[in-house]
Design a protein around this motif. Structure first.
Motif, PDB file in Angstrom:
ATOM      1  N   UNK A 169       0.832  -1.209   0.000  1.00 11.49           N
ATOM      2  CA  UNK A 169       0.000   0.000   0.000  1.00 11.49           C
ATOM      3  C   UNK A 169       0.863   1.254   0.000  1.00 11.49           C
ATOM      4  N   UNK A 170       1.964   1.218   0.741  1.00 11.48           N
ATOM      5  CA  UNK A 170       2.869   2.371   0.781  1.00 11.48           C
ATOM      6  C   UNK A 170       3.562   2.579  -0.556  1.00 11.48           C
ATOM      7  N   UNK A 171       3.972   1.492  -1.197  1.00  8.36           N
ATOM      8  CA  UNK A 171       4.584   1.591  -2.529  1.00  8.36           C
ATOM      9  C   UNK A 171       3.605   2.250  -3.494  1.00  8.36           C
ATOM     10  N   UNK A 172       2.365   1.828  -3.434  1.00  6.00           N
ATOM     11  CA  UNK A 172       1.342   2.413  -4.309  1.00  6.00           C
ATOM     12  C   UNK A 172       1.075   3.877  -3.964  1.00  6.00           C
ATOM     13  N   UNK A 173       0.973   4.191  -2.675  1.00  9.63           N
ATOM     14  CA  UNK A 173       0.686   5.562  -2.254  1.00  9.63           C
ATOM     15  C   UNK A 173       1.812   6.522  -2.639  1.00  9.63           C
ATOM     16  N   UNK A 174       3.047   6.046  -2.592  1.00 10.31           N
ATOM     17  CA  UNK A 174       4.197   6.877  -2.961  1.00 10.31           C
ATOM     18  C   UNK A 174       4.482   6.852  -4.460  1.00 10.31           C
ATOM     19  N   UNK A 175       3.713   6.044  -5.182  1.00  7.35           N
ATOM     20  CA  UNK A 175       3.856   5.911  -6.641  1.00  7.35           C
ATOM     21  C   UNK A 175       5.296   5.589  -7.051  1.00  7.35           C
ATOM     22  N   UNK A 176       5.913   4.686  -6.312  1.00  5.44           N
ATOM     23  CA  UNK A 176       7.311   4.341  -6.592  1.00  5.44           C
ATOM     24  C   UNK A 176       7.480   3.603  -7.913  1.00  5.44           C
ATOM     25  N   UNK A 177       6.471   2.866  -8.311  1.00  3.42           N
ATOM     26  CA  UNK A 177       6.570   2.120  -9.570  1.00  3.42           C
ATOM     27  C   UNK A 177       6.294   2.993 -10.797  1.00  3.42           C
ATOM     28  N   UNK A 178       5.804   4.182 -10.585  1.00  8.18           N
ATOM     29  CA  UNK A 178       5.406   5.011 -11.725  1.00  8.18           C
ATOM     30  C   UNK A 178       6.317   6.213 -11.939  1.00  8.18           C
ATOM     31  N   UNK A 179       7.516   6.200 -11.360  1.00 16.15           N
ATOM     32  CA  UNK A 179       8.415   7.326 -11.606  1.00 16.15           C
ATOM     33  C   UNK A 179       8.804   7.336 -13.075  1.00 16.15           C
ATOM     34  N   UNK A 180       8.985   8.517 -13.624  1.00 17.46           N
ATOM     35  CA  UNK A 180       9.281   8.646 -15.054  1.00 17.46           C
ATOM     36  C   UNK A 180      10.669   8.126 -15.399  1.00 17.46           C
ATOM     37  N   UNK A 181      11.593   8.292 -14.501  1.00 13.38           N
ATOM     38  CA  UNK A 181      12.954   7.831 -14.747  1.00 13.38           C
ATOM     39  C   UNK A 181      13.121   6.419 -14.201  1.00 13.38           C
ATOM     40  N   UNK A 182      14.022   5.713 -14.826  1.00 12.17           N
ATOM     41  CA  UNK A 182      14.382   4.406 -14.287  1.00 12.17           C
ATOM     42  C   UNK A 182      15.198   4.649 -13.021  1.00 12.17           C
ATOM     43  N   UNK A 183      14.697   4.235 -11.909  1.00 13.60           N
ATOM     44  CA  UNK A 183      15.362   4.510 -10.638  1.00 13.60           C
ATOM     45  C   UNK A 183      15.368   3.251  -9.785  1.00 13.60           C
ATOM     46  N   UNK A 184      16.499   3.038  -9.125  1.00 10.77           N
ATOM     47  CA  UNK A 184      16.561   1.963  -8.148  1.00 10.77           C
ATOM     48  C   UNK A 184      15.938   2.470  -6.858  1.00 10.77           C
ATOM     49  N   UNK A 185      15.021   1.698  -6.306  1.00 15.35           N
ATOM     50  CA  UNK A 185      14.396   2.083  -5.057  1.00 15.35           C
ATOM     51  C   UNK A 185      14.094   0.840  -4.243  1.00 15.35           C
ATOM     52  N   UNK A 186      13.953   1.053  -2.954  1.00 14.35           N
ATOM     53  CA  UNK A 186      13.643  -0.049  -2.043  1.00 14.35           C
ATOM     54  C   UNK A 186      12.873   0.529  -0.873  1.00 14.35           C
ATOM     55  N   UNK A 187      11.807  -0.112  -0.490  1.00  8.70           N
ATOM     56  CA  UNK A 187      11.032   0.295   0.669  1.00  8.70           C
ATOM     57  C   UNK A 187      11.226  -0.765   1.745  1.00  8.70           C
ATOM     58  N   UNK A 188      11.795  -0.368   2.869  1.00  9.44           N
ATOM     59  CA  UNK A 188      12.099  -1.290   3.963  1.00  9.44           C
ATOM     60  C   UNK A 188      11.180  -1.029   5.140  1.00  9.44           C
ATOM     61  N   UNK A 189      10.419  -2.036   5.528  1.00 14.27           N
ATOM     62  CA  UNK A 189       9.606  -1.938   6.737  1.00 14.27           C
ATOM     63  C   UNK A 189      10.551  -1.911   7.932  1.00 14.27           C
ATOM     64  N   UNK A 190      10.236  -1.077   8.924  1.00 19.02           N
ATOM     65  CA  UNK A 190      11.119  -0.992  10.081  1.00 19.02           C
ATOM     66  C   UNK A 190      10.371  -0.542  11.328  1.00 19.02           C
ATOM     67  N   UNK A 191      11.086  -0.652  12.425  1.00 18.98           N
ATOM     68  CA  UNK A 191      10.620  -0.134  13.712  1.00 18.98           C
ATOM     69  C   UNK A 191      11.825   0.546  14.346  1.00 18.98           C
TER      70      UNK A 191
END
Length: 86
Positions: free
Chosen positions: A29-51
């Motif tokens: 849900x966070x990936x979708x809300x931040x629109x990480x998959x839809x960035x215009x540029x090819x970018x390396x990204x990673x979303x890490x769950x944490x506490x």
């Protein structure tokens, strides 16, 4: 901000904090809300769950980032060696 030309080669690590709480949103849900998959540029990204209070997930995220930076440096060094002989 991520679409700025000066950040075109930036690697993005997002820490999703407070994932220990019962009402935390799923990572997808966070990936979708931040629109990480839809960035215009090819970018390396990673979303890490944490506490942050327990440290869970922090080292994993930083390990991923360190690995990506090391790989990029090795790739850049390979190109530099190639051009050295040209």
């Amino acid at each position: 901000m991520l679409e700025d030309f000066q950040l075109k080669d930036a690697i993005l690590l997002v820490f999703a904090n407070k994932m220990d709480l019962g009402d935390a949103r799923p990572v997808q849900d966070l990936v979708d809300a931040l629109r990480l998959r839809t960035t215009k540029r090819s970018r390396e990204w990673y979303l890490q769950a944490c506490c942050a209070t327990t440290g869970d997930g922090l080292y994993e995220g930083l390990d991923w980032l360190a690995g990506r930076l090391a790989a990029r440096q090795a790739e850049t060094s390979s190109w530099a060696r190639l051009f050295q002989f040209l």
